[in-house]
Write a protein that holds these residues in place. Structure first.
Motif, mmCIF file in Angstrom:
data_model
loop_
_atom_site.group_PDB
_atom_site.id
_atom_site.type_symbol
_atom_site.label_atom_id
_atom_site.label_comp_id
_atom_site.label_asym_id
_atom_site.label_seq_id
_atom_site.Cartn_x
_atom_site.Cartn_y
_atom_site.Cartn_z
ATOM 1 N N GLU A 133 -12.466 10.935 5.097
ATOM 2 C CA GLU A 133 -11.594 9.650 4.022
ATOM 3 C C GLU A 133 -11.640 8.792 3.029
ATOM 4 O O GLU A 133 -10.982 9.443 1.514
ATOM 5 C CB GLU A 133 -11.565 8.143 5.373
ATOM 6 C CG GLU A 133 -10.973 7.058 4.905
ATOM 7 C CD GLU A 133 -9.433 7.036 4.792
ATOM 8 O OE1 GLU A 133 -9.099 6.549 3.651
ATOM 9 O OE2 GLU A 133 -8.627 8.205 5.456
ATOM 10 N N ALA A 134 -12.834 9.564 2.569
ATOM 11 C CA ALA A 134 -13.548 8.834 1.252
ATOM 12 C C ALA A 134 -12.893 9.879 -0.040
ATOM 13 O O ALA A 134 -12.983 9.681 -1.609
ATOM 14 C CB ALA A 134 -15.217 8.683 1.106
ATOM 15 N N LYS A 185 0.844 -1.274 0.315
ATOM 16 C CA LYS A 185 -0.088 -0.234 -0.003
ATOM 17 C C LYS A 185 0.924 1.230 -0.159
ATOM 18 O O LYS A 185 1.941 1.243 -0.170
ATOM 19 C CB LYS A 185 -1.021 0.274 1.475
ATOM 20 C CG LYS A 185 -2.073 -1.013 1.357
ATOM 21 C CD LYS A 185 -3.046 -0.943 2.527
ATOM 22 C CE LYS A 185 -4.094 -1.974 2.360
ATOM 23 N NZ LYS A 185 -4.920 -1.386 3.358
ATOM 24 N N PRO A 235 -15.784 4.831 -2.617
ATOM 25 C CA PRO A 235 -15.364 3.801 -2.012
ATOM 26 C C PRO A 235 -17.309 3.513 -1.385
ATOM 27 O O PRO A 235 -17.837 3.986 -1.419
ATOM 28 C CB PRO A 235 -14.804 3.342 -0.676
ATOM 29 C CG PRO A 235 -14.626 4.656 -0.265
ATOM 30 C CD PRO A 235 -14.799 5.749 -1.237
ATOM 31 N N ARG A 259 -10.382 11.494 -0.093
ATOM 32 C CA ARG A 259 -9.108 11.464 -0.229
ATOM 33 C C ARG A 259 -8.776 9.948 -1.222
ATOM 34 O O ARG A 259 -7.326 9.897 -1.085
ATOM 35 C CB ARG A 259 -8.139 11.250 1.534
ATOM 36 C CG ARG A 259 -8.658 12.656 1.990
ATOM 37 C CD ARG A 259 -7.542 12.221 3.199
ATOM 38 N NE ARG A 259 -8.070 13.829 3.842
ATOM 39 C CZ ARG A 259 -7.208 13.706 5.514
ATOM 40 N NH1 ARG A 259 -7.634 12.671 6.225
ATOM 41 N NH2 ARG A 259 -7.349 15.467 5.980
ATOM 42 N N ARG A 260 -9.440 9.169 -0.990
ATOM 43 C CA ARG A 260 -9.854 8.574 -2.490
ATOM 44 C C ARG A 260 -9.897 8.935 -3.242
ATOM 45 O O ARG A 260 -10.120 9.373 -3.655
ATOM 46 C CB ARG A 260 -10.636 7.207 -1.832
ATOM 47 C CG ARG A 260 -10.761 6.517 -0.419
ATOM 48 C CD ARG A 260 -9.822 5.970 -0.390
ATOM 49 N NE ARG A 260 -9.449 5.258 1.222
ATOM 50 C CZ ARG A 260 -10.183 4.001 1.666
ATOM 51 N NH1 ARG A 260 -10.489 3.315 0.951
ATOM 52 N NH2 ARG A 260 -10.074 3.881 2.994
#
Length: 295
Positions: free
Chosen positions: A263-264, A31, A271, A266-267
């Motif tokens: 957080e989502a 990762k 997701p 930053r993807r």
């Protein structure tokens, strides 16, 4: 897999490993920021976790938990770059949890024991903040007007009433949350991060991989665990862990939603787990939870 694909020789030798001693290796995960390998040295198998930059928090967290007597997988060696850990595939003491374990009452009890230990130690450790490793901070610290504004633009939430309510009230929500008793938070509970003892009487649990280790209210972990356990395991966990704070629960609902959306954002792609959180912005759930938390 070639030995040449492992971390640099200097990182290995600092752990007491020499490339010529490694008889087999397998990449388990790669990762952004770290890689994980299973390696064999002689007749012994180990898991090697190596970070792309020095000073990663996770080796410090292992040392912190050891200092406070919280069970972890065995650490054979560590540096500021790497960890050499017990391999669950070849451990005489522990095994990785299976799907069926997540619904068994004994699992819930064992997990509750580990989290009670974690939270008790965390409350005591926070009375001496100078002993905590640099970089360990409260997860709500990441929720600011600036970071949420950027997230809102990425997720096309800017201007929506619930999102504007969140932006206007984030500091008040954080202040109330941080006025609650603080402790260690694991924050990433899942079957893939759960080890159970091979000895069943009593069954013991160790939660491992501390990439998301942080500080916060105990309820945050309680919610995280309850989401992953099912049936008898969830009920046994709740009973064995004991009462949780209603104040923490009310504050956690909007803050965990906002943390998930941050957080989502930053993807590279949104997701699937973030879809219900986006719906909560649209259907009024987020806004109502903010006002309940601030009531």
């Amino acid at each position: 897999m070639s030995i040449a694909d492992l971390p640099p020789t200097s990182h290995l030798t600092a752990l007491g490993l020499h490339p010529s001693d490694i008889l087999a290796c397998e990449l388990l995960r790669r990762k952004a920021g770290h890689g994980v390998w299973r390696i064999r040295k002689g007749g012994a198998w180990r898991v090697l976790k190596s970070f792309d930059t020095p000073g990663a928090l996770e080796p410090k967290v292992y040392a912190l938990l050891e200092d406070w007597g919280i069970p972890t997988l065995q650490v054979y060696a560590h540096t500021e770059w790497s960890l050499l850990l017990e391999d669950l595939e070849h451990s005489r003491h522990w095994r990785l949890a299976g799907k069926a374990d997540m619904s068994r009452a004994e699992t819930g009890i064992a997990v509750a024991d580990w989290y009670r230990c974690l939270h008790r130690a965390g409350r005591e450790a926070l009375e001496r903040p100078e002993t905590l490793p640099p970089g360990l901070h409260a997860w709500v610290d990441d929720l600011t007007g600036e970071t949420l504004s950027v997230a809102g633009e990425k997720l096309e939430l800017t201007g929506k009433p619930a999102w504007e309510t969140a932006l206007h009230n984030i500091n008040a929500l954080k202040a109330r949350a941080q006025a609650c008793p603080q402790t260690f938070n694991y924050e990433d509970f899942d079957r893939e991060n759960l080890a159970l003892s091979r000895e069943k009487n009593p069954l013991r649990a160790v939660v491992f991989d501390y990439d998301c280790f942080t500080l916060g209210a105990a309820y945050s972990d309680w919610r995280n665990v309850s989401f992953s356990l099912t049936g008898a395991a969830r009920a046994a966990f709740a009973e064995a862990y004991g009462p949780v704070s209603e104040t923490e629960r009310r504050l956690d609902l909007p803050l965990s939603t906002l943390g998930g959306l941050l957080e989502a954002s930053r993807r590279a792609n949104v997701p699937g787990w973030a879809r219900p959180l986006l719906e909560d912005v649209e259907n009024g759930v987020l806004e109502r939870s903010i006002w309940r938390a601030l009531d």
